[in-house]
Design a protein around this motif. Structure first.
Motif, PDB file in Angstrom:
ATOM      1  N   PHE A 182      26.608  51.957  23.692  1.00 12.15           N
ATOM      2  CA  PHE A 182      25.838  53.018  24.373  1.00 12.15           C
ATOM      3  C   PHE A 182      25.675  54.264  23.502  1.00 12.15           C
ATOM      4  O   PHE A 182      26.511  54.541  22.640  1.00 12.15           O
ATOM      5  N   ALA A 183      24.640  55.045  23.791  1.00 10.51           N
ATOM      6  CA  ALA A 183      24.532  56.399  23.244  1.00 10.51           C
ATOM      7  C   ALA A 183      25.371  57.319  24.138  1.00 10.51           C
ATOM      8  O   ALA A 183      25.516  57.069  25.333  1.00 10.51           O
ATOM      9  N   ARG A 184      25.923  58.384  23.528  1.00  6.53           N
ATOM     10  CA  ARG A 184      26.919  59.219  24.214  1.00  6.53           C
ATOM     11  C   ARG A 184      26.437  59.862  25.518  1.00  6.53           C
ATOM     12  O   ARG A 184      27.046  59.693  26.568  1.00  6.53           O
ATOM     13  N   ILE A 185      25.321  60.613  25.448  1.00  5.29           N
ATOM     14  CA  ILE A 185      24.944  61.410  26.633  1.00  5.29           C
ATOM     15  C   ILE A 185      24.554  60.483  27.772  1.00  5.29           C
ATOM     16  O   ILE A 185      24.916  60.693  28.926  1.00  5.29           O
ATOM     17  N   HIS A 186      23.823  59.410  27.435  1.00  2.64           N
ATOM     18  CA  HIS A 186      23.372  58.524  28.510  1.00  2.64           C
ATOM     19  C   HIS A 186      24.562  57.867  29.203  1.00  2.64           C
ATOM     20  O   HIS A 186      24.578  57.730  30.425  1.00  2.64           O
ATOM     21  N   MET A 187      25.546  57.486  28.422  1.00  2.00           N
ATOM     22  CA  MET A 187      26.715  56.843  29.028  1.00  2.00           C
ATOM     23  C   MET A 187      27.402  57.810  29.999  1.00  2.00           C
ATOM     24  O   MET A 187      27.783  57.434  31.107  1.00  2.00           O
ATOM     25  N   ALA A 188      27.514  59.078  29.579  1.00  2.00           N
ATOM     26  CA  ALA A 188      28.132  60.077  30.470  1.00  2.00           C
ATOM     27  C   ALA A 188      27.280  60.254  31.731  1.00  2.00           C
ATOM     28  O   ALA A 188      27.810  60.381  32.844  1.00  2.00           O
ATOM     29  N   ASN A 189      25.952  60.218  31.568  1.00  2.00           N
ATOM     30  CA  ASN A 189      25.077  60.377  32.728  1.00  2.00           C
ATOM     31  C   ASN A 189      25.211  59.201  33.703  1.00  2.00           C
ATOM     32  O   ASN A 189      25.130  59.384  34.920  1.00  2.00           O
ATOM     33  N   LEU A 190      25.401  57.985  33.157  1.00  2.00           N
ATOM     34  CA  LEU A 190      25.576  56.819  34.034  1.00  2.00           C
ATOM     35  C   LEU A 190      26.838  56.992  34.877  1.00  2.00           C
ATOM     36  O   LEU A 190      26.810  56.793  36.099  1.00  2.00           O
ATOM     37  N   VAL A 191      27.931  57.387  34.232  1.00  2.00           N
ATOM     38  CA  VAL A 191      29.184  57.569  34.972  1.00  2.00           C
ATOM     39  C   VAL A 191      29.004  58.675  36.018  1.00  2.00           C
ATOM     40  O   VAL A 191      29.394  58.517  37.185  1.00  2.00           O
ATOM     41  N   ASN A 192      28.374  59.775  35.623  1.00  2.00           N
ATOM     42  CA  ASN A 192      28.128  60.869  36.575  1.00  2.00           C
ATOM     43  C   ASN A 192      27.352  60.385  37.793  1.00  2.00           C
ATOM     44  O   ASN A 192      27.541  60.863  38.900  1.00  2.00           O
ATOM     45  N   ALA A 193      26.438  59.414  37.557  1.00  2.00           N
ATOM     46  CA  ALA A 193      25.618  58.911  38.659  1.00  2.00           C
ATOM     47  C   ALA A 193      26.346  57.823  39.452  1.00  2.00           C
ATOM     48  O   ALA A 193      25.879  57.392  40.504  1.00  2.00           O
ATOM     49  N   GLY A 194      27.462  57.344  38.947  1.00  2.00           N
ATOM     50  CA  GLY A 194      28.198  56.287  39.645  1.00  2.00           C
ATOM     51  C   GLY A 194      27.744  54.886  39.269  1.00  2.00           C
ATOM     52  O   GLY A 194      28.028  53.923  39.983  1.00  2.00           O
ATOM     53  N   ILE A 195      27.027  54.751  38.143  1.00  2.00           N
ATOM     54  CA  ILE A 195      26.636  53.425  37.647  1.00  2.00           C
ATOM     55  C   ILE A 195      27.641  53.045  36.557  1.00  2.00           C
ATOM     56  O   ILE A 195      27.931  53.842  35.671  1.00  2.00           O
ATOM     57  N   MET A 196      28.173  51.813  36.630  1.00  2.00           N
ATOM     58  CA  MET A 196      29.224  51.441  35.660  1.00  2.00           C
ATOM     59  C   MET A 196      28.645  51.008  34.323  1.00  2.00           C
ATOM     60  O   MET A 196      27.862  50.065  34.268  1.00  2.00           O
ATOM     61  N   PRO A 197      29.040  51.690  33.233  1.00  2.00           N
ATOM     62  CA  PRO A 197      28.673  51.181  31.923  1.00  2.00           C
ATOM     63  C   PRO A 197      29.771  50.240  31.390  1.00  2.00           C
ATOM     64  O   PRO A 197      30.948  50.580  31.423  1.00  2.00           O
ATOM     65  N   PHE A 198      29.371  49.057  30.941  1.00  2.00           N
ATOM     66  CA  PHE A 198      30.309  48.108  30.319  1.00  2.00           C
ATOM     67  C   PHE A 198      29.727  47.660  28.992  1.00  2.00           C
ATOM     68  O   PHE A 198      28.510  47.632  28.817  1.00  2.00           O
ATOM     69  N   THR A 199      30.616  47.255  28.080  1.00  2.00           N
ATOM     70  CA  THR A 199      30.124  46.595  26.858  1.00  2.00           C
ATOM     71  C   THR A 199      30.692  45.176  26.817  1.00  2.00           C
ATOM     72  O   THR A 199      31.749  44.902  27.393  1.00  2.00           O
ATOM     73  N   PHE A 200      29.981  44.296  26.120  1.00  2.00           N
ATOM     74  CA  PHE A 200      30.462  42.918  25.975  1.00  2.00           C
ATOM     75  C   PHE A 200      31.642  42.895  25.011  1.00  2.00           C
ATOM     76  O   PHE A 200      31.555  43.467  23.916  1.00  2.00           O
ATOM     77  N   ALA A 201      32.743  42.199  25.375  1.00  2.00           N
ATOM     78  CA  ALA A 201      33.860  42.047  24.433  1.00  2.00           C
ATOM     79  C   ALA A 201      33.365  41.204  23.257  1.00  2.00           C
ATOM     80  O   ALA A 201      33.680  41.491  22.107  1.00  2.00           O
ATOM     81  N   ASP A 202      32.561  40.188  23.556  1.00  2.00           N
ATOM     82  CA  ASP A 202      31.951  39.382  22.499  1.00  2.00           C
ATOM     83  C   ASP A 202      30.442  39.628  22.551  1.00  2.00           C
ATOM     84  O   ASP A 202      29.768  39.154  23.470  1.00  2.00           O
ATOM     85  N   PRO A 203      29.915  40.391  21.563  1.00  2.00           N
ATOM     86  CA  PRO A 203      28.485  40.740  21.628  1.00  2.00           C
ATOM     87  C   PRO A 203      27.582  39.505  21.703  1.00  2.00           C
ATOM     88  O   PRO A 203      26.456  39.575  22.173  1.00  2.00           O
ATOM     89  N   GLY A 204      28.117  38.329  21.297  1.00  2.00           N
ATOM     90  CA  GLY A 204      27.341  37.089  21.366  1.00  2.00           C
ATOM     91  C   GLY A 204      27.013  36.698  22.809  1.00  2.00           C
ATOM     92  O   GLY A 204      26.041  35.979  23.064  1.00  2.00           O
ATOM     93  N   ASP A 205      27.812  37.187  23.775  1.00  2.00           N
ATOM     94  CA  ASP A 205      27.552  36.854  25.187  1.00  2.00           C
ATOM     95  C   ASP A 205      26.228  37.433  25.670  1.00  2.00           C
ATOM     96  O   ASP A 205      25.645  36.945  26.640  1.00  2.00           O
ATOM     97  N   TYR A 206      25.787  38.469  24.967  1.00  2.00           N
ATOM     98  CA  TYR A 206      24.474  39.066  25.302  1.00  2.00           C
ATOM     99  C   TYR A 206      23.406  37.966  25.321  1.00  2.00           C
ATOM    100  O   TYR A 206      22.557  37.912  26.203  1.00  2.00           O
TER     101      TYR A 206
END
Ligand code: MIC
Ligand code: SF4
Length: 644
Positions: free
Chosen positions: A557-581
């Motif tokens: 994620f980019a920093r500000i957007h990730m903070a905005n998602l949390v502020n809005a109550g939307i969960m940001p997650f990243t893939f542990a294995d980027p291949g799962d994308y």
């Protein structure tokens, strides 16, 4: 061990946490700024907090984005912001006075102070040694109320400058070189600090061009030392008393050092459609151009405009080119007009625009179909100009002016000797377009004016135990907030009307995104690397929230957007294995089972792909505070819970 400039600024404002990179820290904020496109929402949020007066040393509400007023919406929103400013103790900068970052640098920024602004280019203030950070509107509202600003302790990068720029090469070429080296995601989680002998060769406006466009690196912020050059700039602005010295300790340690020899740089350009697609103008070659736009918060200072005027003097803009000039502030325009430089610009055939963001955010001047536009701006994302198939190149004012004359992308060195410009010892100080707030004791007499364009912002519910929803959209790397929530003349006036805005969400990626969300009622977004880069607009989180998005799962994620998602109550997650994308397709049914308990206990989270019968491990690194916000359904709910 000594400290870097960034560490010194953080240390002197640290209220919570330890200065360990990657850990959450809380800092005290001295100054805030908002602009109107994010400001209406920020002030609605501030009002929802029920705080009578701002508690910062200085807070300024600027109007610079939405200045077209093609309907009642913008003017109504300006009135709303003006009334809040008057009642709540903020300065109000009227439309036409200029671009927030240029104005803040001229009139209010102070070395050694912290500033957060609801605009990603707030780091412009780093040009005079401030810790200036872009943030979502809600974070700015909290800071205005005296609350702590939370962010992740950044790593420190030193860009060590040596040598001196050659004629016709300028500050824009320096930041383009940094972008070429680091890329649009190379600055995430870092403060980019400028040092070395080369710093002494750069004036404050040049430094501010560099820190401004550090936003395109994804950096937390960028900063220069505050030295005698800073002092001279503040003196010329009648503010020498605001100066303090600031430099890094000789034994300061950096996580990364990048060396740039200024004498080796050449005029450069960022090619469509990313600010890091940088090549030398010479190597790109002589492409025919249709438009040149000079201005924006990156390159609209008096120094930039004087250079442009000197290049255009006695010349004519090529017949195939439309040249627009937007001075960064009324002060710049006023000085240009007094010393005759404006006449040189106009005589050459330029179109003078208002002192505002204008074409940079697609408020007018969209290029012709498949047009080529050279701009001194900071972003050239696809479609941002308002013309989907236009090609935007980001260049220095020198390259822009030279090319406007020839009609082709031109290396300005071809024009021969570079004209000299002289900067004045003092600027015209006229703060007529800045309104002061009413005295606190009379504040009750001021009524806050809500126009019909202002609709309530979406509310979120606390996090449920299980979520099952489709992967409503899958996007690639470097998705910008302009993709998520476009701006431009047709949409920007509706920044305080989330239901209306929602019709345009992700339009560029999937025309039917909003409808599909509404049909499904809820959904997940799957993204690539550096998801949400660019603007600080919290609308890129609030609109997906309104459309039922529960989580965004990406490679990074980019920093500000990730903070905005949390502020809005939307969960940001990243893939542990980027291949799962690659294993997830649009419309796959996904499930987060027992998610509430898992987040609460800090347990491992897996995403079930019910359609494919697979499971993927997800990562999250929420601080205690962020966890509480996610569980409550966003910052506003969390704040309400705390007060009950
Ligand atoms: C931008 O340059 O993208 C903007 C418009 O200034 C944004 C803010 C916004 O979306 O209102 C930014 O940079 O944060
Ligand atoms: Fe305005 Fe453009 Fe600067 Fe954003 S980048 S603040 S739209 S001038």
């Amino acid at each position: 061990m000594g400290y870097t400039i960034g560490q010194k600024l953080i240390k002197s404002h640290l209220t919570e946490g330890e200065m360990i990179p990657g850990k959450e820290i809380g800092i005290k904020i001295d100054q805030t700024l908002t602009q109107d496109a994010t400001g209406t929402m920020a002030y609605l949020e501030f009002e929802a907090m029920g705080i009578e007066r701002v508690k910062t040393e200085l807070s300024v509400a600027y109007i610079d984005h939405n200045t077209l007023q093609t309907g009642f919406e913008n003017a109504d929103d300006h009135r709303f912001i003006q009334s809040v400013a008057k009642k709540r103790g903020l300065l109000f900068s009227k439309p036409g006075n200029g671009i927030c970052h240029q104005l803040h640098l001229e009139r209010f920024g102070k070395p050694g102070k912290t500033l957060i602004g609801s605009d990603s280019h707030t780091p412009t203030g780093g040009g005079i040694g401030m810790l200036a950070i872009g943030a979502g509107g809600l974070d700015v509202a909290v800071a205005m109320g005296g609350g702590t600003y939370y962010t992740t302790m950044p790593k420190m990068t030193l860009v060590r400058l040596s040598g001196k720029l050659s004629p016709w090469v300028s500050a824009k070429d320096i930041i383009l070189e940094v972008l070429r080296i680091m890329s649009v995601k190379g600055g995430v989680g870092k403060i980019i600090e400028y040092g070395g002998e080369g710093v002494k060769t750069l004036s404050v406006p040049e430094r501010a061009t560099i820190t401004n466009m550090g936003a395109e690196l994804g950096a937390t912020t960028s900063v220069f030392p505050s030295d005698e050059i800073t002092r001279a700039f503040l003196k010329a602005q009648g503010r020498e008393d605001d100066w303090t010295e600031l430099s890094s300790d000789p034994d300061a340690e950096y996580d990364e050092i990048i060396d740039i020899d200024l004498s080796a740089l050449e005029p450069a350009a960022a090619m469509p459609h990313m600010p890091d697609r940088v090549k030398s103008v010479k190597d790109i070659g002589k492409i025919r151009i249709d438009q040149v736009c000079i201005g924006s918060c990156t390159n609209s200072s008096l120094m930039d405009m004087l250079k442009v005027a000197a290049i255009l003097k006695g010349k004519k803009v090529a017949p195939n080119v439309s040249l627009t000039i937007s001075p960064g502030s009324m002060q710049v325009l006023n000085m240009l007009s007094l010393n005759g430089a404006l006449s040189d610009i106009l005589s050459a055939g330029a179109r003078l625009l208002e002192c505002a963001c204008g074409p940079c955010i697609g408020m007018g001047q969209s290029p012709n179909s498949a047009g080529v536009s050279l701009r001194t701006f900071n972003r050239n994302f696809e479609g941002r100009s308002g013309t989907a198939d236009a090609g935007i190149y980001l260049v220095s004012p020198e390259t822009a002016a030279a090319s406007a004359i020839t009609g082709f992308l031109t290396d300005p060195r071809e024009l021969g000797e570079m004209p000299e410009i002289t900067m004045p010892d003092s600027f015209i100080i006229n703060d007529n377009m800045i309104e002061k707030p009413i005295n606190e004791k009379d504040a009750d007499c001021v009524e806050i004016v809500y126009g019909p364009n202002i609709k309530p912002f979406p509310s979120s519910t606390s996090l449920p135990e299980d979520i099952e929803a489709p992967a409503i959209l899958k996007v690639g790397d470097n998705i910008t907030t302009d993709h998520i929530m476009p701006a431009g003349a047709k949409i920007l006036p509706y920044r305080s009307n989330i239901p209306y805005l929602s019709n345009f969400c992700f339009r560029q990626c999937d025309e039917h995104f909003a409808e599909r969300c509404k049909q499904a009622g809820k959904g997940f977004i799957i993204g690539g690397a550096n998801y949400g880069q660019g603007s600080s607009r919290e609308h890129a989180a609030l609109v997906p929230l309104y459309l039922g998005i529960k989580a965004v799962i990406t490679k990074s994620f980019a920093r500000i957007h990730m903070a905005n998602l949390v502020n809005a109550g939307i969960m940001p997650f990243t893939f542990a294995d980027p291949g799962d994308y690659d294993r997830i397709d649009t419309d796959d049914i996904l499930a987060l089972e027992g998610i509430r308990s898992k987040i609460e206990n800090g347990d491992e989270v897996t995403l079930k792909n019910i359609t494919k019968g697979e499971e993927y491990k997800l990562c999250y690194d929420y601080s205690q505070r962020q966890k509480a916000m996610i569980l409550a359904g966003g910052l506003l709910n969390y704040t309400k819970e705390q007060h009950n």
